[in-house]
Design a protein around this motif. Structure first.
Motif, short mmCIF file in Angstrom:
data_model
loop_
_atom_site.label_atom_id
_atom_site.label_comp_id
_atom_site.label_asym_id
_atom_site.label_seq_id
_atom_site.Cartn_x
_atom_site.Cartn_y
_atom_site.Cartn_z
N THR A 26 37.88 43.80 35.11
CA THR A 26 37.05 42.62 34.04
C THR A 26 38.07 43.19 33.61
N SER A 27 38.25 40.90 33.37
CA SER A 27 39.81 41.18 32.37
C SER A 27 39.19 40.35 31.43
N MET A 28 39.67 39.98 30.14
CA MET A 28 39.82 38.81 29.02
C MET A 28 40.20 37.97 29.25
N ALA A 64 34.39 39.48 28.46
CA ALA A 64 34.77 40.10 29.65
C ALA A 64 34.07 39.72 30.39
N ASP A 75 29.22 38.42 33.67
CA ASP A 75 30.90 38.41 32.53
C ASP A 75 29.95 38.68 31.25
N LYS A 127 38.89 47.87 25.04
CA LYS A 127 39.26 46.94 25.27
C LYS A 127 40.04 47.88 26.80
#
Length: 249
Positions: A26-28, A64, A75, A127
């Motif tokens: 996952t990534s912001m 995310a 997501d 995070k």
């Protein structure tokens, strides 16, 4: 077996087949446009899901985004703590694109699509990719993907075993499973299903409440009603507490 008895029976799914998927990155940042999942909402449907989450749980600016989506694109909307509700609300966005394989005789009583929710304390490091911080997100992804990989269905009161050897999900807690429960939104009101269109597309929202091995076993040997009686407020105040009491030990 009649419908009522079936719906209240104990269902426990193992998740060995989907644990690899639960590790999806996952990534912001923005999602990878070249990654096309097998099941996905239309743009209009995703907008409706996003707006419904804001209405029911609160405004959010952080999502995310999943970078690897082999089946659904899962997501996670991250609703920040507020004065009225001082905890994070994490809500999947994408699980409901898959229509679960609900038995024909239960379709009038069971939602065929669902999104999943967890609440985390305000001091949780959302995070972090360390397992002691990341496991609630992994839990969301594991549960979201289970109906896809197993061609099965999940509903209120169903339990999911999150490990294949009864070990804890992380070193900082003893939880190894979860139960699907009512999700409460703004004003602690139950969150009803979202109707996406004029046909059969209704998406339910289920809270994931972590369980200890002994609580899972108690539920399997007795009933959810009996577990609910002894857990009392910990089911109705579902902010995850990694040190909460084990009610069956």
């Amino acid at each position: 077996m009649n419908n009522k008895r079936f719906l209240t029976s104990i269902v426990c799914f193992t998740v060995m087949a989907v644990q690899a998927f639960a590790q999806s990155t996952t990534s912001m940042a923005e999602k990878d446009n070249d990654n096309i999942p097998q099941y996905s909402y239309s743009v209009e449907e995703m907008d409706k899901v996003s707006e419904y989450i804001k209405q029911q749980y609160g405004e959010f600016d952080i999502v995310a985004h999943e970078l690897v989506s082999p089946d659904i694109h899962c997501d996670i909307a991250i609703v920040p703590p507020t004065d009225d509700q001082p905890y994070y609300k994490l809500v999947t966005m994408g699980a409901g694109a898959f229509k679960m394989n609900v038995p024909e005789d239960l379709k009038s009583d069971v939602y065929e699509r669902a999104e999943y929710v967890v609440f985390l304390p305000a001091d949780w490091n959302i995070k972090s990719d360390k397992e002691e911080d990341y496991w609630p997100i992994r839990m969301l992804k594991t549960v979201a993907r289970l109906p896809v990989s197993m061609d099965d269905w999940l509903f209120y009161r169903h339990t999911v075993n999150l490990t294949d050897d009864e070990s804890p999900v992380a070193e900082n807690t003893g939880f190894n499973s979860c139960v699907l429960f009512i999700s409460f939104g703004k004003g602690n009101k139950p969150v009803g299903p979202l109707k996406l269109d004029l046909s059969d597309k209704e998406v339910a929202f289920f809270q994931l409440v972590p369980l200890y091995p002994e609580e899972l076993q108690f539920k399997l040997e007795h009933s959810f009603d009996e577990l609910e009686d002894i857990m009392d407020d910990d089911l109705y105040d579902p902010v995850i507490d990694i040190h909460r009491k084990n009610y069956c030990k």
